[in-house]
Motif scaffolding. Structure first.
Motif, mmCIF file in Angstrom:
data_model
loop_
_atom_site.group_PDB
_atom_site.id
_atom_site.type_symbol
_atom_site.label_atom_id
_atom_site.label_comp_id
_atom_site.label_asym_id
_atom_site.label_seq_id
_atom_site.Cartn_x
_atom_site.Cartn_y
_atom_site.Cartn_z
ATOM 1 N N GLY A 7 4.201 13.548 2.453
ATOM 2 C CA GLY A 7 4.422 12.427 3.357
ATOM 3 C C GLY A 7 4.614 11.075 2.710
ATOM 4 O O GLY A 7 4.861 10.082 3.393
ATOM 5 N N GLY A 8 4.509 11.009 1.396
ATOM 6 C CA GLY A 8 4.725 9.735 0.733
ATOM 7 C C GLY A 8 6.184 9.321 0.801
ATOM 8 O O GLY A 8 7.054 10.073 1.227
ATOM 9 N N GLY A 9 6.447 8.095 0.386
ATOM 10 C CA GLY A 9 7.811 7.592 0.395
ATOM 11 C C GLY A 9 7.849 6.113 0.131
ATOM 12 O O GLY A 9 6.844 5.519 -0.281
ATOM 13 N N SER A 10 9.014 5.529 0.376
ATOM 14 C CA SER A 10 9.211 4.099 0.170
ATOM 15 C C SER A 10 9.439 3.419 1.506
ATOM 16 O O SER A 10 10.251 3.885 2.309
ATOM 17 N N VAL A 11 8.710 2.320 1.734
ATOM 18 C CA VAL A 11 8.856 1.563 2.974
ATOM 19 C C VAL A 11 8.826 0.083 2.668
ATOM 20 O O VAL A 11 8.349 -0.338 1.602
ATOM 21 N N GLN A 12 9.308 -0.698 3.605
ATOM 22 C CA GLN A 12 9.204 -2.143 3.477
ATOM 23 C C GLN A 12 7.860 -2.606 3.990
ATOM 24 O O GLN A 12 7.213 -1.926 4.794
ATOM 25 N N ALA A 13 7.449 -3.766 3.523
ATOM 26 C CA ALA A 13 6.186 -4.351 3.968
ATOM 27 C C ALA A 13 6.169 -4.452 5.490
ATOM 28 O O ALA A 13 7.171 -4.832 6.107
ATOM 29 N N GLY A 14 5.027 -4.073 6.069
ATOM 30 C CA GLY A 14 4.901 -4.040 7.506
ATOM 31 C C GLY A 14 5.194 -2.688 8.115
ATOM 32 O O GLY A 14 4.926 -2.473 9.309
ATOM 33 N N GLY A 15 5.731 -1.788 7.320
ATOM 34 C CA GLY A 15 6.071 -0.465 7.801
ATOM 35 C C GLY A 15 4.881 0.480 7.839
ATOM 36 O O GLY A 15 3.752 0.090 7.522
ATOM 37 N N SER A 16 5.168 1.723 8.221
ATOM 38 C CA SER A 16 4.116 2.725 8.376
ATOM 39 C C SER A 16 4.506 4.034 7.695
ATOM 40 O O SER A 16 5.696 4.343 7.547
ATOM 41 N N LEU A 17 3.489 4.759 7.293
ATOM 42 C CA LEU A 17 3.669 6.104 6.754
ATOM 43 C C LEU A 17 2.500 6.963 7.200
ATOM 44 O O LEU A 17 1.405 6.452 7.443
ATOM 45 N N ARG A 18 2.761 8.273 7.274
ATOM 46 C CA ARG A 18 1.694 9.225 7.545
ATOM 47 C C ARG A 18 1.633 10.204 6.400
ATOM 48 O O ARG A 18 2.601 10.897 6.105
ATOM 49 N N LEU A 19 0.484 10.259 5.759
ATOM 50 C CA LEU A 19 0.259 11.220 4.693
ATOM 51 C C LEU A 19 -0.486 12.422 5.255
ATOM 52 O O LEU A 19 -1.389 12.270 6.087
ATOM 53 N N PRO A 86 2.631 -4.506 -0.179
ATOM 54 C CA PRO A 86 2.949 -4.104 -1.560
ATOM 55 C C PRO A 86 1.726 -3.649 -2.353
ATOM 56 O O PRO A 86 1.834 -2.763 -3.202
ATOM 57 N N GLU A 87 0.577 -4.228 -2.066
ATOM 58 C CA GLU A 87 -0.631 -3.834 -2.790
ATOM 59 C C GLU A 87 -1.122 -2.446 -2.412
ATOM 60 O O GLU A 87 -2.050 -1.921 -3.036
ATOM 61 N N ASP A 88 -0.517 -1.836 -1.403
ATOM 62 C CA ASP A 88 -0.851 -0.456 -1.048
ATOM 63 C C ASP A 88 -0.072 0.546 -1.887
ATOM 64 O O ASP A 88 -0.296 1.758 -1.786
ATOM 65 N N THR A 89 0.833 0.065 -2.699
ATOM 66 C CA THR A 89 1.635 0.935 -3.548
ATOM 67 C C THR A 89 0.769 1.707 -4.521
ATOM 68 O O THR A 89 -0.153 1.145 -5.127
ATOM 69 N N VAL A 121 3.421 6.510 -2.812
ATOM 70 C CA VAL A 121 3.724 5.541 -1.752
ATOM 71 C C VAL A 121 4.168 4.248 -2.421
ATOM 72 O O VAL A 121 3.468 3.721 -3.292
ATOM 73 N N THR A 122 5.346 3.775 -2.030
ATOM 74 C CA THR A 122 5.868 2.536 -2.589
ATOM 75 C C THR A 122 6.206 1.582 -1.452
ATOM 76 O O THR A 122 6.962 1.931 -0.542
ATOM 77 N N VAL A 123 5.627 0.383 -1.510
ATOM 78 C CA VAL A 123 5.861 -0.624 -0.472
ATOM 79 C C VAL A 123 6.500 -1.843 -1.129
ATOM 80 O O VAL A 123 5.966 -2.379 -2.098
ATOM 81 N N SER A 124 7.646 -2.253 -0.616
ATOM 82 C CA SER A 124 8.336 -3.390 -1.210
ATOM 83 C C SER A 124 8.562 -4.510 -0.199
ATOM 84 O O SER A 124 8.356 -4.307 1.008
#
Length: 124
Positions: A7-19, A86-89, A121-124
């Motif tokens: 479930g990881g991936g790349s998202v923009q700041a403010g986005g969501s992911l489910r692991l 971004p610090e969640d990366t 998980v990458t947050v940009s």
């Protein structure tokens, strides 16, 4: 105990992911399941944990944004991550332990015996 994250991936700041973490049946019998993460050049830190009785713990940095849950029938551990920053990366790991000696140790890496291979998980 076998643990496999996805479930990881790349998202923009403010986005969501489910692991998700597929947990072997003996893993669900463990006292505690948790998510840890490791940012580049840093040590592994506890993000969230859920005990066998359903009680949960969260790192201060993710409270109000992340939610942990487990489904014993589907053999999965899930981490819902909202308002990502971004610090969640980092690399996110699923972990299991048959015993947590004290509640304050639920997010301590040394308490956990079994680990998955991680999902990025990458947050940009």
């Amino acid at each position: 105990v076998q643990l496999v994250e996805s479930g990881g991936g790349s998202v923009q700041a403010g986005g969501s992911l489910r692991l998700s973490c597929a947990v072997s049946r003996d893993g669900h019998a463990s006292n505690c399941l948790a998510w840890f993460r490791q940012a580049p050049g840093k040590g592994r830190e506890g993000v969230s944990a859920v005990e066998k009785d359903g009680s949960t713990a969260y790192a201060d940095s993710v409270k109000g944004r992340f939610s942990i849950s487990k489904d014993q029938y589907k053999n999965t551990l899930t981490l819902e991550m909202n308002n990502l920053q971004p610090e969640d990366t980092g690399m996110y790991y699923c972990a299991s332990t048959p015993l947590v000696r004290e509640k304050w140790l639920r997010l301590v890496e040394a308490e956990y015996n079994y680990w998955g291979q991680g999902t990025q998980v990458t947050v940009s």
